[in-house]
Design an enzyme around this catalytic site. Sequence first.
Site, short mmCIF file in Angstrom:
data_model
loop_
_atom_site.label_atom_id
_atom_site.label_comp_id
_atom_site.label_asym_id
_atom_site.label_seq_id
_atom_site.Cartn_x
_atom_site.Cartn_y
_atom_site.Cartn_z
N GLU A 92 0.86 -1.26 -0.12
CA GLU A 92 -0.18 0.04 0.09
C GLU A 92 0.76 1.27 0.06
O GLU A 92 1.91 1.21 0.71
CB GLU A 92 -1.00 0.02 1.32
CG GLU A 92 -2.21 -0.97 1.01
CD GLU A 92 -2.95 -1.21 2.18
OE1 GLU A 92 -4.22 -0.42 2.31
OE2 GLU A 92 -2.57 -1.80 2.91
N CYS A 105 3.68 8.14 1.14
CA CYS A 105 4.12 7.32 2.15
C CYS A 105 4.24 6.05 1.49
O CYS A 105 3.11 5.46 0.94
CB CYS A 105 2.84 7.50 3.20
SG CYS A 105 3.04 6.65 4.38
N CYS A 112 3.38 -6.59 8.34
CA CYS A 112 4.55 -5.97 9.55
C CYS A 112 4.57 -6.99 10.30
O CYS A 112 3.71 -7.59 10.92
CB CYS A 112 4.09 -4.72 9.86
SG CYS A 112 5.37 -3.96 11.29
N CYS A 116 2.39 -3.94 17.13
CA CYS A 116 1.83 -2.68 17.90
C CYS A 116 0.29 -2.78 18.10
O CYS A 116 -0.44 -3.05 16.98
CB CYS A 116 2.24 -1.56 17.26
SG CYS A 116 4.05 -1.51 16.89
N CYS A 119 -2.29 -0.87 16.04
CA CYS A 119 -2.05 -0.63 14.62
C CYS A 119 -2.76 -1.68 13.75
O CYS A 119 -2.53 -2.80 13.92
CB CYS A 119 -0.49 -0.37 14.12
SG CYS A 119 -0.25 -0.43 12.46
N CYS A 344 -2.57 7.02 9.05
CA CYS A 344 -1.31 6.07 9.91
C CYS A 344 -1.92 4.96 10.47
O CYS A 344 -3.11 5.26 11.10
CB CYS A 344 -0.93 6.79 10.93
SG CYS A 344 0.00 8.21 10.41
#
Length: 374
Positions: A92, A105, A112, A116, A119, A344
């Site tokens: 993305e 970005c 990932c 976290c 997220c 984010c």
Amino acid sequence: MDKLHLSGLTQTELADFVKNSGEPTFRAKQIFKGLHERRLRSFDEMTDLPKAFREKLNQTATASTLKVESRYISTDGTRRFLMKTRDNLPVETVYIPTENRDTICFSSQSGCPLKCDFCLTAKLGLLRNLTAGEIVEQIIIVLNDVYGVGAETPHGTNLVGMGAGEPFLNYENLIKALEIMSAEDGLFIVPNRVTISTAGIVPKIYEFAKLENRPHLAISLSAPDDELRDKLMPINRRWNIEELFAAAKEFQKSLRRGERFTFEYVLLGGVNDSDEQARKLANLLNRYNLEKVKINLIPHNSAEPLEYHPPGAKQVERFKEILESKGVFAYVRRPRGRDIYAACGQLAAKDAPNLVQLTSEKVKKDKSEKVGTE
Ligand code: SAH
């Protein structure tokens, strides 16, 4: 066998490749310009190369690997691109226009590995590291989509390595991609226009600090003590705040005149946003003499199934004021593209049918509309 992706080669590597193919060396320059300056995604379009050579290239190499699967556009002008790699993994990339500059970005990994808690990308787990070529290609695809293939970009392009993944766990490919993108004969996006964000891979912060021509750095902190950070960002159990701050202090020495670096702090309502936590955070920074740090407060972007929510606007402001009253420079990052899962922590290959997808025609029309500013 996978074909060699030429967008992921540095100019030197490309020169070697051309030499080994028995072609004159100036062809390397033509190919590099074709890929990165003209932003062409096939050799067939590089008509300055002899036809026979193009055919030969097609057999052993490729100019593009990513495919745009869907594209979403936010009411604020932000665009989210959901792409797929050759092996069908999600990548993305987000385009964020502001009045006089563009920010792209990009992602460094598909998924990932860091867990976290706040997220959405974490829910994917790590699929794999992206290659240097896949990193570079994201930028080429976005610029072509926004401005047209190879067209001049009216504003400078800033890059942030804040998409999916942990850039410092894909360090070599990242640095290589940045080198390729900085070339004057190509995209010409110099390190000074790039910011890389890390969740705190401490050894790489030291390494990054030593780079001769390095991009800017942002470190995701999100808690003022180990107890809370252990829970929110499990990477803290590997490198705790003390180790992270020692690295940050060392990094601070590498700053150029007038340069600052950033600590990102995702504000989670009722979790890390109290007055006391603001004071604790300021004291922590002051204790380590991190006077060149600015705190970037990011009110949480919610997304199912994340259980967090952002604080109210008043508390966000209070948190900022407490930091400032203790001499810490802070600002609040305004969310962009929340409605299309582009903000984010919202990148998780969401391809929800209720999001408005744009046809290229609609995108073209949109170019004339004035976009919001930050
Ligand atoms: N892995 C790197 C790069 C990702 S950057 C890093 O952690 O720094 C993405 C930024 O968005 C990080 O600062 C992260 O803390 C923040 N973030 C993650 N989830 C978020 C969410 N739901 N809302 C707001 N910010 C979030």
